[in-house]
Design an enzyme around this catalytic site. Structure first.
Site, PDB file in Angstrom:
ATOM      1  CG  ASP A   2     -26.292   9.623   2.440  1.00 64.44           C
ATOM      2  OD1 ASP A   2     -26.339  10.609   3.210  1.00 64.44           O
ATOM      3  OD2 ASP A   2     -27.301   8.965   2.114  1.00 64.44           O
ATOM      4  CD  GLN A  49     -28.464  15.766  -2.774  1.00 61.10           C
ATOM      5  OE1 GLN A  49     -29.062  16.214  -1.796  1.00 61.10           O
ATOM      6  NE2 GLN A  49     -27.349  16.313  -3.224  1.00 61.10           N
ATOM      7  CB  CYS A  83     -26.711  14.214  -0.355  1.00 64.49           C
ATOM      8  SG  CYS A  83     -26.619  12.947   0.916  1.00 64.49           S
ATOM      9  NE  ARG A 109     -36.410  15.533   3.046  1.00 65.90           N
ATOM     10  CZ  ARG A 109     -35.150  15.917   3.205  1.00 65.90           C
ATOM     11  NH1 ARG A 109     -34.650  16.090   4.409  1.00 65.90           N
ATOM     12  NH2 ARG A 109     -34.368  16.124   2.164  1.00 65.90           N
ATOM     13  CG  HIS A 165     -32.769  12.866  -1.866  1.00 64.61           C
ATOM     14  ND1 HIS A 165     -33.725  13.852  -2.029  1.00 64.61           N
ATOM     15  CD2 HIS A 165     -31.840  13.396  -1.017  1.00 64.61           C
ATOM     16  CE1 HIS A 165     -33.393  14.907  -1.311  1.00 64.61           C
ATOM     17  NE2 HIS A 165     -32.257  14.659  -0.699  1.00 64.61           N
ATOM     18  NE  ARG A 169     -31.113  18.955  -3.307  1.00 70.65           N
ATOM     19  CZ  ARG A 169     -31.758  18.564  -2.191  1.00 70.65           C
ATOM     20  NH1 ARG A 169     -31.114  18.460  -1.056  1.00 70.65           N
ATOM     21  NH2 ARG A 169     -33.033  18.244  -2.209  1.00 70.65           N
TER      22      ARG A 169
HETATM   23  N1  NVA Z   1     -29.585   8.932   3.327  1.00 70.41           N
HETATM   24  C1  NVA Z   1     -29.840  10.214   3.972  1.00 70.41           C
HETATM   25  C2  NVA Z   1     -29.929  11.307   2.968  1.00 70.41           C
HETATM   26  C3  NVA Z   1     -30.060  12.693   3.567  1.00 70.41           C
HETATM   27  C4  NVA Z   1     -30.165  13.762   2.536  1.00 70.41           C
HETATM   28  C5  NVA Z   1     -31.102  10.119   4.803  1.00 70.41           C
HETATM   29  O1  NVA Z   1     -32.101   9.584   4.297  1.00 70.41           O
HETATM   30  O2  NVA Z   1     -31.097  10.572   5.944  1.00 70.41           O
HETATM   31  N1   CP Z   2     -29.365  16.789   1.086  1.00 67.71           N
HETATM   32  C1   CP Z   2     -30.533  17.029   1.702  1.00 67.71           C
HETATM   33  O1   CP Z   2     -31.604  16.554   1.301  1.00 67.71           O
HETATM   34  O2   CP Z   2     -30.436  17.856   2.767  1.00 67.71           O
HETATM   35  P1   CP Z   2     -31.604  18.156   3.813  1.00 67.71           P
HETATM   36  O3   CP Z   2     -31.899  16.879   4.536  1.00 67.71           O
HETATM   37  O4   CP Z   2     -31.037  19.225   4.720  1.00 67.71           O
HETATM   38  O5   CP Z   2     -32.818  18.646   3.072  1.00 67.71           O
END
Ligand code: NVA
Ligand code: CP
Length: 337
Positions: free
Chosen positions: A232, A139, A273, A109, A136, A318
């Site tokens: 989101d 997700q 998400c 990540r 993602h 998830r």
């Molecule tokens: N768009 C958000 C998704 C989090 C799961 C981010 O990148 O922070």
């Molecule tokens: N939805 C998601 O990716 O959650 P986290 O950022 O907590 O992993």
């Protein structure tokens, strides 16, 4: 019974997978979920080891990988970017070759999609994308499973997304919908629309699957008749705190509220998400309230807590879907579902 052989494959973005492969992963996740609920062991990856690299924070994705790894008979090692050499003292290419010598799979990540792509290029073991700025994909598998559990189908479902449509979640939803024959509408301010090249690519895919991609700046147009309203956070991980002021101004009309849910289809659901800013139960939520007087951000607390909200089912999924990705790419034999 059928099986699809994904052994040894990376999982970097849904664009790399066929419709059949994506639906196989959803089927496998459903079967692993049923096994877990029934207490049936499913240690398809006994004795293997995986590395989890998180350059951004996480609750769901990290926990999903760790629990899923344990259920599959594997051991997981978490690499905190502050406590490893990645990117600072050691390049991605070198890190990939070091980790691939010790582990059977690597989750990453972080920031640009090119980083996870480079990691995969230099790694001889599967690499799984746990979120980049652009995509993602794990997700999306959880979202597909949740949608199918709710509607009994995926193709033909109408999903409208509200918020920043230039970022990972919206762009992934567009690819997901195109690949699986869904009707995706992205509702966003004009400056927050996705890359036209990706829209074009998704429209070409959707033309083959019976799906469609619609972009609109009109929030009500997106809500009318939709089966799923999805949002989101307005400011994503890695963006500066200063972005909030401008973002609140631009995004306020796109806050998912009861009026949108009422305009949607009768049995419409709300998805997110997560994490979500729907009340003042978070530090940032309280800070925003003090500065801008806005108590709820991308979704009202009323919608978040309503019967239509499936966000916690989605979060649980998830784990089952990440388990499917690891099992499919690491098991000794293809798994039949
Ligand atoms: N768009 C958000 C998704 C989090 C799961 C981010 O990148 O922070
Ligand atoms: N939805 C998601 O990716 O959650 P986290 O950022 O907590 O992993």
């Amino acid at each position: 019974m059928s099986s699809t052989d994904l052994r040894g494959r990376d999982f970097l973005k849904l664009l790399d997978f066929t419709t059949e492969e994506i639906l196989y992963l959803v089927d496998l996740a459903a079967s692993l979920k049923a096994a877990k609920k029934a207490g049936v062991p499913h240690r398809y990856c006994e004795g293997k080891n995986i590395a989890l690299i998180f350059e951004k924070t996480s609750t769901r994705t990290r926990c999903a990988f760790e629990v899923a790894a344990h259920d599959l008979g594997m051991q997981a090692t978490y690499l905190d970017p502050n406590a490893s050499q990645i990117g600072k003292k050691e390049s991605i290419a070198d890190t990939a070759r070091v980790l691939a010598g010790m582990f059977d799979g690597i989750e990453y990540r972080g920031y640009g999609q090119e980083i996870v792509e480079e990691l995969a290029q230099y790694s001889k073991v599967p690499v799984w994308n746990g979120l980049t700025n652009e995509f993602h994909p794990t997700q999306m598998l959880a979202d597909l499973l949740t949608i199918r559990e709710h509607f009994g189908k995926i193709a033909g479902v109408r999903l409208s997304y509200y918020g920043d449509a230039r970022y990972n979640t919206a762009d992934s939803l567009m690819v997901m919908g195109a690949k699986t024959g869904m009707h995706i509408t992205l509702c966003a301010p004009a400056d927050y629309m996705p890359d036209p090249a990706l829209v074009e690519q998704c429209r070409e895919i959707a033309a083959q699957t019976g799906g469609s991609i619609t972009l609109t700046t009109d929030p009500m147009e997106g809500a009318r008749g939709a089966d799923v309203l999805y949002t989101d956070v307005w400011v994503s991980m890695g963006e500066p705190m200063q972005a909030w002021a401008e973002r609140i101004e631009e995004m306020r009309p796109y806050q998912v509220c009861s009026a949108f849910m009422e305009a949607a289809a009768e049995n419409a659901i709300f998805m997110h998400c997560l994490p979500a800013f729907h009340d003042q139960g978070t530090g940032i939520g309280r800070e925003i309230f003090e500065k801008f007087g806005l108590a709820e951000l991308e979704v009202t607390d009323e919608v978040f807590e309503s019967e239509a909200s499936v966000v916690f089912q989605e979060a649980e999924n998830r784990m089952h879907t990440i388990k499917a990705v690891m099992a499919a790419t690491l098991s000794a034999e293809p798994i039949e579902v």
